[in-house]
Design a protein around this motif. Sequence first.
Motif, PDB file in Angstrom:
ATOM      1  N   GLY A 641      17.802  34.887  72.985  1.00  0.00           N
ATOM      2  CA  GLY A 641      17.139  33.564  73.023  1.00  0.00           C
ATOM      3  C   GLY A 641      15.665  33.270  72.742  1.00  0.00           C
ATOM      4  O   GLY A 641      15.504  32.464  72.058  1.00  0.00           O
ATOM      5  N   VAL A 661      17.648  34.855  79.980  1.00  0.00           N
ATOM      6  CA  VAL A 661      17.104  33.927  79.267  1.00  0.00           C
ATOM      7  C   VAL A 661      16.251  32.915  80.019  1.00  0.00           C
ATOM      8  O   VAL A 661      15.357  31.935  79.659  1.00  0.00           O
ATOM      9  CB  VAL A 661      18.180  33.137  78.656  1.00  0.00           C
ATOM     10  N   ASP A 662      16.170  33.131  81.577  1.00  0.00           N
ATOM     11  CA  ASP A 662      15.231  32.278  82.452  1.00  0.00           C
ATOM     12  C   ASP A 662      14.414  33.213  83.016  1.00  0.00           C
ATOM     13  O   ASP A 662      14.412  33.376  84.426  1.00  0.00           O
ATOM     14  CB  ASP A 662      16.112  31.476  83.171  1.00  0.00           C
ATOM     15  N   TYR A 701      14.495  29.850  77.957  1.00  0.00           N
ATOM     16  CA  TYR A 701      14.995  28.674  78.579  1.00  0.00           C
ATOM     17  C   TYR A 701      13.780  27.584  78.524  1.00  0.00           C
ATOM     18  O   TYR A 701      14.005  26.396  78.154  1.00  0.00           O
ATOM     19  CB  TYR A 701      15.406  28.895  80.071  1.00  0.00           C
ATOM     20  N   GLU A 729      21.451  31.651  84.801  1.00  0.00           N
ATOM     21  CA  GLU A 729      20.506  31.647  83.568  1.00  0.00           C
ATOM     22  C   GLU A 729      21.080  31.356  82.252  1.00  0.00           C
ATOM     23  O   GLU A 729      20.603  30.319  81.842  1.00  0.00           O
ATOM     24  CB  GLU A 729      19.798  32.989  83.412  1.00  0.00           C
ATOM     25  N   TRP A 733      20.594  27.475  80.286  1.00  0.00           N
ATOM     26  CA  TRP A 733      20.139  27.753  79.026  1.00  0.00           C
ATOM     27  C   TRP A 733      20.993  26.734  77.808  1.00  0.00           C
ATOM     28  O   TRP A 733      20.689  26.069  77.200  1.00  0.00           O
ATOM     29  CB  TRP A 733      19.964  29.297  78.667  1.00  0.00           C
TER      30      TRP A 733
END
Length: 782
Positions: A641, A661-662, A701, A729, A733
Amino acid sequence: MHDAPPVTTTPDDDAPAAPPLTPRRPTPRTHHGDVVIDDYEWLRDADDPAVVAHLQEQDAWTRARLAHLEPLHERLFAEIKDRTLETDLSVPVRLGGHWYYARTVEGQQYAIHARVPAAADGWEPPALSPGVEPAGERVLLDENALAEGHEFFALGGTEVSGDGRLLAYQVDTQGDERYVLRFRDLATGSDLPDVVEETSPGVALTPGYVFYTTVDDAWRPHRVWRHRLGSPSADDVLVLEEPDERFWVGVGLTRSQRFAQVELASKVTTEVRLIAAEAPTAEPVVVWPRREGVEYTVEDAGAELLVLHNSGAENFELVALPLPDDLQAPGASAAFAPERASVVVPHDPAVRLDGVDAFARHLVLSYRRDATPRVAIAAYPSPVVEPLPVVEPLPVVEPVETTPPVVDPPPVVEPVETTPPPTRTPPALLTWREITTGETLEAVQLDASPMLDQPMVRVVVESFTTPRTVYDVVLATGELILRKRQPVLGGYTPSDYAQTRAWATAPDGTQIPISLVWRRDRFVGSVPVRGSEPTNRHRTHEPTGPAPLLLYGYGAYEYSLDPWFSVPRLSLLDRGVVFAVAHVRGGGELGRRWYDDGKLLAKRNTFTDFVAVAQHLVDTGWTTPQRLAAEGGSAGGLLMGAVANLAPHLFAGIHAAVPFVDPLTSILDPSLPLTVTEWEEWGNPLDDPDVYAYMKGYTPYENVPADASAYPPILATTSLHDTRVLYVEPAKWVARLRAAGAPALLRIEMSAGHGGVSGRYSRWRQIAEENAWLLDVLGAAD
């Protein structure tokens, strides 16, 4: 920007053109005066039927978009299957009076665990043939039978008692890594009435008792329990509870079987406690009380404990401590005082010590040098200690005893000096013999070697071109005895493939290692190894590319991407794809400093290293942006990401598997699984505004731009029951990527965990589907 659009095939005409709309439901988040509006946080509620229905709709749309790749998907699956010896078995491992092994049967998803009797003095593994039932075989556990009726199945920890009569095993049928613990009488094949729910992986069997762990609401293993065999689990005794939310607990039995060992560890601090197996109800004894930033492991070496630690030794050193003859005696733990330690292997800034295993008269040292794992053996004058036998009969249900059970005493061992520490050979006089086959980029690692007095130890050697190869090493001579090389059907010839090591320069000047492998007749080329000529047979200094190239990365938790062989990867190489690994900072390939330089407030190095590697491969002619794809999973999915945001122009496609990704949202919430234990890896943004700002600056994100239409195709894969990286997540995203115009797909398994689907055929299909997508974006699809 891409010089030209990637070459891809076209989805079926009847596939919906637009993805299902993910509604925006603004949710505010405020920390350190910073207000963030999150439009997709509502997707976190997995108990909401509307959320589950939306995820199913997203997955159905993705399947429709990938339907045109189904013929390629089927061919790739068939290639994996055709190259695999489906009816096969492992090399038997001796434990006590039996040889243990696992075997697979064509058409069955899971392994069958079995054993055959061993001769009293025999150390030559029995010659077993796939598909032929050996004389005297007893099936211990058939995973296929246990998995029947379940969409998901995973076997957790297993352990056989010292007398070979009892098997403890753990089963997960959800994918959430919470296991049911059961016990099997190996004489009858029947399970005992004892059942313990909600355990975490790992057990330690001692005479009449088993130690196990359970998790808290954040999925952190935090309690160690003692279960008396034959009693109800409601009567189990809490041995210890770790209140510090940064720490998790684990339990296991030493090779000598003299101790149950409890490890309490955070990302940077360790504490080990020992319980004498002959006194399982005694209080655990601390070896070294925890000191912030000090990590250590303990190995029972008879009269001594071997301690591998990093106190004043960044890459760890190995020391010996005297072991008192009575662990429960008052003041016995004073023998473990660090000042009483004698150095066995001193610290070396160029060598990262990973582990030590003690046998009757030898030590086996695991370490890494030059970014590859290695093993060495040395004679060590430690006394022979016989394993402690299990002396109680198989249990019957009876009242729980409140006093320790009376058992036969353990075998007599050599006298133990408590003061001063035992005299021994000076470390400088230890002669280490490194185990190697001399292959380029080989990974050598110790394999199952459970007995203290065995004359041989087992190692596994593999590379990107050599299948997993099992050897027995004669401890006294260092002789390598080949036991088995992983069969690869269909005429596989290792010399048809080449591998090499290259180096890229990071923005700060750091040299980043790259491993590359390719098929010689589809792509001929290499770059020079730093300081030497190329190690493959094609001694060209420039690639004859550009070629389609898949670049893989991870870069976290000091986890190293060591050379490994992959049958599914052959389908890529045979289609002309070069496979490359970027050994970025945050991993452990080049020692502890390599890890430290890719974590906390240095985390961006992981991402810029990967981009530097990608740019190097383009600049040196290996590939072009139109023929370069990236792949990584979990923390490697975070990497994917991040590089999508940093350098979308460099890639034709990105596969992010179970991607973290978060991370900022997750790590701000201590109630979420594993959050607090992660603060020593990423920082604590909840309390530290500088960490908050730093993480917000890179979290994928939160950094998707308003216009992401120039992004390459992105495939995010996840599982509903993943407890390590929650499905929400990648779901959030992908929703934000699509809203910004990026071509993103979300593929979600509804009955799986962090490792994906269970069962080997199901897993092969999952890999084949992902590889079909990668070949498509690389322009290398059939």
